[in-house]
Structures are given as C-alpha cells and as structure tokens.
Design a protein around this motif. Sequence first.
Motif, PDB file in Angstrom:
ATOM      1  N   GLU A 147      -7.590   5.145   0.851  1.00 48.23           N
ATOM      2  CA  GLU A 147      -8.314   4.726   2.055  1.00 48.23           C
ATOM      3  C   GLU A 147      -7.669   3.696   2.702  1.00 48.23           C
ATOM      4  O   GLU A 147      -7.938   3.675   4.269  1.00 48.23           O
ATOM      5  CB  GLU A 147      -9.727   4.574   1.521  1.00 48.23           C
ATOM      6  N   LEU A 148      -7.308   2.520   1.921  1.00 50.60           N
ATOM      7  CA  LEU A 148      -6.584   1.307   2.733  1.00 50.60           C
ATOM      8  C   LEU A 148      -5.600   1.708   3.541  1.00 50.60           C
ATOM      9  O   LEU A 148      -5.337   1.128   4.474  1.00 50.60           O
ATOM     10  CB  LEU A 148      -6.399   0.397   1.458  1.00 50.60           C
ATOM     11  N   SER A 149      -4.680   2.644   3.242  1.00 49.46           N
ATOM     12  CA  SER A 149      -3.655   3.012   3.803  1.00 49.46           C
ATOM     13  C   SER A 149      -4.017   3.791   5.239  1.00 49.46           C
ATOM     14  O   SER A 149      -3.043   4.083   5.970  1.00 49.46           O
ATOM     15  CB  SER A 149      -2.648   3.757   2.977  1.00 49.46           C
ATOM     16  N   GLY A 150      -4.980   4.225   5.240  1.00 49.82           N
ATOM     17  CA  GLY A 150      -5.512   4.962   6.443  1.00 49.82           C
ATOM     18  C   GLY A 150      -5.297   6.389   6.688  1.00 49.82           C
ATOM     19  O   GLY A 150      -5.361   7.061   7.540  1.00 49.82           O
ATOM     20  N   ASN A 151      -5.019   6.951   5.457  1.00 46.01           N
ATOM     21  CA  ASN A 151      -4.671   8.193   5.317  1.00 46.01           C
ATOM     22  C   ASN A 151      -5.818   9.127   4.784  1.00 46.01           C
ATOM     23  O   ASN A 151      -5.515  10.241   4.160  1.00 46.01           O
ATOM     24  CB  ASN A 151      -3.522   8.564   4.277  1.00 46.01           C
ATOM     25  N   GLY A 154       0.975  -1.170  -0.067  1.00 43.10           N
ATOM     26  CA  GLY A 154       0.052  -0.160   0.051  1.00 43.10           C
ATOM     27  C   GLY A 154       0.902   1.124   0.064  1.00 43.10           C
ATOM     28  O   GLY A 154       0.379   2.276  -0.528  1.00 43.10           O
ATOM     29  N   PRO A 181      -6.639   2.858  -2.638  1.00 43.34           N
ATOM     30  CA  PRO A 181      -5.469   2.600  -1.786  1.00 43.34           C
ATOM     31  C   PRO A 181      -5.155   3.557  -1.007  1.00 43.34           C
ATOM     32  O   PRO A 181      -4.600   3.374  -0.027  1.00 43.34           O
ATOM     33  CB  PRO A 181      -4.444   2.792  -3.037  1.00 43.34           C
TER      34      PRO A 181
END
Lengths: 849, 239
Positions: B121-125, B94, B119
Amino acid sequence: MNKPLPWRTAAKIASRELRASPGKFLFVILAVAAGVGALSGVRGFSMAARSMLLRDARKLMAADVMMRLREAPSAGAQQALLDELSAKGIARTTITETISMSATAASPVPLMVTIKAVDPQVYPYYGAVTLAPPQTLAGALGADTVAASDDLMQRLKTGVGQTLRLGGKDFRIVAALVSEQDRLSGNPMTGARILMSRDALERTGLIGPGSRAQNRLLFRLPAAAGVEDVKNRLQKAFPGAQVIDYRETNPNLTRGLDSATVFLSLVSLIALIVGSLGVAMAMHSHLQQKMDTIAIMKSIGARSGQIMRIYLLQTVWLGLAGGVLGIALGAGVQRAFPVLIRRFFDQTPDITWSWTFVAQGLTAGLASTVLFTLPALLRVRHVRPVLVLRREMEETTSASGFGKRAKSMAATGVPLILGFGLIAVWIGNSWRIGGYFTGGLLVSLLALSAVAWLLLRGLRWFLRVSPWKLPSTLRHGIANLYRPGNQAQPVLVSLGVGVMFTLTVFLVQRSIVGDIVAKAPPGTPNVFFLDVRGEQVRDLIALVQKQAGVDGRMELAPSIAARLIAVNGTAVEKHPNEDVRRRFARPVPATWSDAKPAGAEVLRGAWWAAGSAGEEVAVAERLARQLAVEPGGFLDFTAGGRSIHARVASVFRTGPSAGARYELAFTPKALESIPAIWSGGVRVKAANVAALQRAAYERYPTVTVINMADMLEIVQGVVDQIALVIRFLSGFAILAGVVILASSVAGTRFRRIREVVILKTLGATRARVAGIFSVEFLILGTVAGVMGGLLGSAFASLLMKRLLDMYVRFDWIAVAVTVAASALIANGAGWLASFRILGQKPLEVLRGE
Amino acid sequence: MMTEVTLTIPRPMVQARAVNKTIRNGSHRVEILKSIDLSIPAGQFVAIMGASGSGKSTLLGLLAGLDTPSSGSIILDGEEISHLEEDALAQLRGRKIGFVFQSYQLIPTLTAEENVLLPMELSGNGDDPGRARELLDHVGLSERRHHYPVQLSGGEQQRVALARAFMVRPPILMADEPTGNLDTANGRHVLDLLLGLNRHEKTTLLLVTHDRELAANADRRVSLRDGEVVGDELQARDE
C-alpha cells in the motif's frame, strides 16, 4: 511510483491508533473543546451581553440613530435620503423641543418651560416614558392634553386634571411626567417640562419662522448592523446637523462599551490560544510516542508525506471531535453565565443559538488545531528510520546545526504565525487587534524559545562547573531538563505563553474595570441645582445635606460667562483651528476655584497656591490641545464687562465633580466682582428625590432642581453591568488558562513512563522519583512564570495603550503571584500526571520495549 | 566445514565504498564505522558478524538507507543512495528492500494481514491480499491473519515480519538478528522460513548476527570489530 498512500489506508491506521488508546486522545479532544468552548461560549455570551447593554444604551436615546436639526430637511438630496431610508424599513419620527412660558390660573406669573412634542403612537422606539397615573403615551397625549413634570406643577400650583396655558391655548394635564429615559439626549438642563403630542404643539402656534424650536429625528433600524452606515450617510447629507448613534449617548457608557468590545475579542482570542497550546502539547507528545511506528513505516518504504497524511487525518478528527464537544460546552457556558450573574443583573441577556458562532468556533478550533499541530506533524520528516535499529543513535545524532534548526523553525513558525494571524483578525474582527495578537504571540514565542535554550544550556553548564555537591535529587531533576528527548523546551514555551496570556487578561480586565469605576464612581451626583445665587450657596447646601437619602456631599461651583478674545496675543478670530473660531464666537462657561477641584488631575504645570493674587487660568486638556496653549501661555477674556489677561497655570484632566467639569477654571482673583451663578449636584436615593425637590422649591423657588436620577441610574446600571461581564469573562478565561497550563505539563506523562521505570529498576523509591520530577517541574513553572509575567505585563500595557488609550503600571505583586502560581500549577499538574505512572510495574514497560 | 570456492560474481547489488560513520555524543565524537568497502553481488547471502558494539547494525542501517554515512558512498542496485532525500530513500526501500528486525517492529494497531499488506500500500501499488495470504500461509499463520501483534507470540510476530518483508518481492532482504529475541525452536523455525523464502524469491540476503551457527548458512561471512572489517570470506553453505 509516486502514488500517495490511499486515504483508506491512512484512515485505517489513524483510526486504529485512536481506538488503541482512547484515554490519551480524550485529552486532545478536551483541550480543543476547552478552547472552542471558551471561544464560542464567551463570544456567544458576550454578544448577548453586549446586545443587552446596547439595548439599555438605546433607551437613553430612544432610537438607534438620532439627528439634531435646526432647520427642516431640504426638499432635494436631504429629503431624498430620508425617503430612501424609509423605503429600506428604517422607521423615523420627529421630536420637537422648544422653550416657552406657561401659566395657570393659580399662578399667573409665567414660568419658563421646556416643551417636548412627540408622536405618541411611535415614540419612544426604545425605553419608556413613565406617567403617573400609569397610562400609555398614545392614550394620554391628544391635541389638548399634556403631561407635566412634578416641579412644573409645584411651581404653577397645579396638578393632574387641571389646566395650564401655553401659547394662549389651554391644555389639560392628564398625567405627571415621572421619567423619560431619553432625557439626556434632549435638552437636559432646564427644569420644568411638558410632554405633548405634535398635534398639540401645532395648536399652541409656537412653531413658526424664527422660533427657537429644535428638531430631533429619531431612527430605528431593522437590524443594528447598519448603524454606522446610516449615521455616515446622514452626516454627509446634513452637514450642519449633529448625528449620533446610541453608543455615543454618554461618554462613560461609550468608553465602557468600547473597552468591553475590545476586551471580549481579546478574551476570545486568548481562549483560542490557550486551547491550541494544549492541543499542540498533546499532539507533540503523541507523535513523540509514535516515533517507533513512524520509523518502522519509513523503514519499509513509507515517505514522510504518507505518514503525515495519517497524523493529519488524526489531527483533523480530533479537532472536529473537540470542536463539536466544545460547541456543546460553549452552549453550556452561555447558559451558565446568566445563571451565575443573575443576582447582579436585573435582566438576563437573550441567549440565542448562533450558527455563525458555531461555524466560527468549529472552523477556528479546527484551523488552530491543525496549525498548532503543524510543528509536531512536520517533525515526522525528521524521524530517522534508523530508530528501528538504535534508539540512542537517533537521540544523539538528531542535534542538527543552528542553520538547519532555524530553517525548520521558520518552516513551521511562518505558516503558524500567518495562519493564526488570519484567525485572530477574523475572530477579533479587526486587523489591529489581530495584528497585535499575532505580534504578541510571535515575540513571546521567540523570547521564550530563546530563554528556554539559554536556560537549558545554562543549567548544564552550572551542573558541570558548580563547586558545590548538590543533593542528588536536585542534580537529577536539573539534569532531567536537558537530557536528550526531554520536552522541557516546548513545555516551557507553551507554559510561558499560557501564563503570559492569562496574566494579560487579568491586567487588562483590572484596568478596564478600574477605569469604568473611576469614571462613574458610586457618589456621582444625580440631582442638579441650577441658578443658585452666591448668597444662597451656604444655606442651600445646609438644607440639602439635612434631607433624607442624600448620599455624600453636595457640591456647587460658580459659573460665569467668559468670552475668549485672544490666544497668546493672537485674536481668536484669527485662530488656525476652525472649531476654536466657531466655538469662541460666543461666551463660554467658566468657573473659579482657589484649590484644585476634587477629581481634577493636573497634567502639566501646577495649580496656583491658595489665595493667589494673580490672574491665572487652568485649561482642560482637550481645550488646551484645541487652542494650542501650554502652561506659561496667555489667554485674554472679557467677562462681566471687564478684560482678563490670564496666564495659563496648568493643563488638567476634567473630573466628575461640579468644579472639575468646567474646561476653564480661573483664580478667584481673576473673576473678582463678576457676578456668578452657582450650579452643582448631589447624589440622592431615587425614592427621596421628590421630597428633596419640594423642600428646595419651598425655600428657594428661583433655584431650578433637575432630577436626573432615573437616567443616571440607567447609565450607572449599564456601566456596572459592563464591569461585571468583564470580570466574569476574565475569570472564565483565566480558569481555562490554568486548566490548559496544567495539561501542557501533564502532556509529557507518556514520555516519563520509560524513565520512571528505569529509575525504579535501578532502585529509586517512588518518593525519590517524585522528588526529581518536582525539581524539574518547579524550575519549569518558575521560569515560565517569570517570563510569562514579564511578557504578559508588557503585552497588557501595549494593548491598553494602543487599543484602549489607557495606561497600566507595572505590577510587581501581580507578577510575583503569577510566578508562584505558575510554579505551583506546573508542579501540581506534573504530580497529578505522574501519580499513576509512579505505580507502573517496570517489567510491563521493559517487556514492551 | 568451510571450503574456499570461486564464484562467478554477478553485478553487485549492494556496495559500500570507503564508508565512515561518526556520531557525536555530547562533546565526544565516536567513530562507529571506519573505511568500510564492501560489494555484495545479487543473490548472495551475506552474514555480517561481530561482537556487540562492533558496528554491524549500523552498517546494515547504512546499507539500507536507514541512516546516512558521515563519508563514503552506498550504492544499491546501481543507484548511489548516500545523498538521496529522505523520501526518495523511503521509496527506494519500499521497492528494493525487505526488512526483518530483532524486535519484529510490527505496527501494533494493524492486524497480521494488514501489516503484511502495508509495504504494498505504501508503494502505491494497491494491495494484493492473495499474495499476503499466500505468504502468511507460507509462514504458517493463515489462521491468525486477523490477529493483532499483541495477540501473537514472539515467534509468530517474527513470522508476520518475514511475510511482510517479502510482500513486494524486494531484490534485497536485510535482517538484523532476526532470531535474537526467540527461543531456539522458534528461532530455528523462523530461520528456516527466512532461508526458504530467500531461496524461493531469489533475494540478496544480508543478515546481521553474532550466532556462528546461523552465519554458517551464508555464502559469505563479513566480520566486524571496532567498526572495521576484519574478515570477509566466502564459504560453502552449511545446509
């Protein structure tokens, strides 16, 4: 950077997937709905039916709890408890029963009568007393009036409107006492009866120190829930009293109700299991199709936990949607049951909307949906992102070692079993039932997994070494089962578990219903004859058999009073069992019989040969246990002024016939020349009882005829209803099981699209594809049927033995039918599910790859 | 037109050391990759070439942590990844790797813009719709950002995949036959965009292809045959 995927994003992906293929998820929702619907519907209806049955049972005692007392409550703790119960809103009334002599002007010779004095304002709490002419008890029974039974009026040559004398006072007979539904719990074996108010009893002056009066305290509870507690407290405070609750008024009824309760819990649990299986299968197949999406997400950085969040959300939504639909379905089921069985029931259960059941159904449905989806959800962890590059690689490399697989099985299996165990305990309302179910589920899952594993490997081996050239359809069908990516193992396990539980329901219901019917066969006597002398026996039987409405044969058995002196040479006063010492301080009734009485069952030893010249005795099983005697032992009695040294010939189980009711049966030789009184009964249609009573009285005025028809009708009615409820509910559970079984096979539909397309692309006709699938489905169905049949037989037998103290014989026919049905259902469902995809155009699918 | 050039090699961004990959297919063991050693410096554009079945996609998968090698080690940006847990690998991807696949691999239930945003959103940013739009604009799809993959042509889907690959500004971009499913015109367009974005974002680019013309654009060409590196040459970009 360990922040989780926002719920918003997870929800977005989850909801889009749901919307993308609503048809597919409809099945999951339906599976949950079937489980929850069965659970809440069956539970709701069964509770309503149970309360209806219990309401009938209460009629037999006219109360929730009854206490039989010889002495008045002591002023201390006993009265304090009674006051406390009253303060809690528990109503109480006292019934006094005594025996006295009564006479009339027309028949000055006094007759022994049973007097029952009640408070007509409140008695009976349940059921009714029927008077002729019809009137209320409160209106009929005053301080100088009574109601008298028909036989009393016949014997005393009196009638309604005339007077009889009791305790030196005159009482006007205001009505004939037609029926008292609680008579079984009183003193049933005395004939002529008088019902009066407590004030009237006071007037007779019969109650005084040393009188033979017996008091019964009746309690009515505001809610039946506290019955056990009230009963226990009374028992503790009144150690000499007999305290029983409405469930114990009749052994057949008690056993029937107990069986019904266990069975209903069982059906609810099974409904839940089969529903959950459907969900597990559907979610498994759904996630199987989502492999690509999962792999893509993983390849661009999604962690397993993040992806699981998406599918967990989906599962919860589906569980909730199914739960809500299930509750609606359950409500429909609850309402449909009474309509279906209206023909058989003379009353309908009150169906009330129970929020508890709604909450319970929803929670159990949701919890089991999540639990049973857990294995599929956790598989997300094993989806390798390399799938985006090469599907085949994933399929060939995913076979991990045994240890790893066992670890992964434990990771999903342990929470599943524990979670299900808790739900089972909750729904079954018993640790024991919950425990057996969880154990049963665990064993069946393990056994089925092992068999599936062996089967798939065995088939593979068979195809490799087989010397025969199998037809290609058969070969492909078999090969299909172990091809990578095939769901044979999970389908086999869920199909097997479904078959197992469905068969369990069938076997258990058949045994319970069989037991109920055997305990109260249709010909059970309802009119009893007491005080018959030996020389009257033959003529009385002839007279009765000639009467109208007599159903079946009249049976009379002799009765003598025998006093037990010693057990295996030890004086009874020294017997270690206190109950024995107390009970045998007085003579007990015993009978004699040359042949084994009808309905009695010899458990150990043997009945004597006809005409036996020995002094022998057969002992009922319970008594034998109390006395600690076995065939070959010796019992010493005195009877009719002489001693009897009888060898114990056999231990038997008592039965419903006149002769089989006694706990002690001697050889005729042993009781020779001891005068006996005969008693027995016959089944008569309720409408003909009065005529029979009159005819018997005219010829044999000394013989007491007791009409129990009305009370036994209630018992029989309730017992029949229990059997019916059980049959209907099991029918429903079995139907739900069949639907779920079908759907667990159908759940593999989506995976098959690709293989159908490839087969068709390569030139296979639809018939050939269908043939290949049939081989596969038939093998799956047959193996699941055999395993489910064996496991179900074992599980039913375990439940019956442990929970109901009954035995089930292994039933080859039931198992054979199960195997055939399972194979056909698997095949039918497979066909149904594959029918549409057989018509799929290959290019649509191939292009979609 | 290839010319031998000498470059100052910066620190390696992607390294493979003695990597082997064996798979079991029933009772057979198939060696897909044999003792691969490779070091790719930051910013380099490497074309991995070979015939079908030579192991090039497998190598790309291993370098990206999509699969684990049977032996040997993979080092990404100084971090040994061969023994990382699945989730740690996902997080690493990610952060560091953008992907472009031959068959696009978009999430069918998300719109073009949502796919590009995923990607991040998946990285939490959180998300950065501005960047997503900028990238979609760059690939010429700003008008179609609310369309679902099924409503887009193959070329358009691949352009969305390109925008997605660059969303988190990964230092490495891996592309597996990115033009393999496209016609010549669309393929050329996608390739131009890929190379343009690569230049713009200064990523290390690993491209799997069997197209010589495409490979001619790379700084370096690694050739595989039967799971072995049979050629590894630097080349001047043919732009």
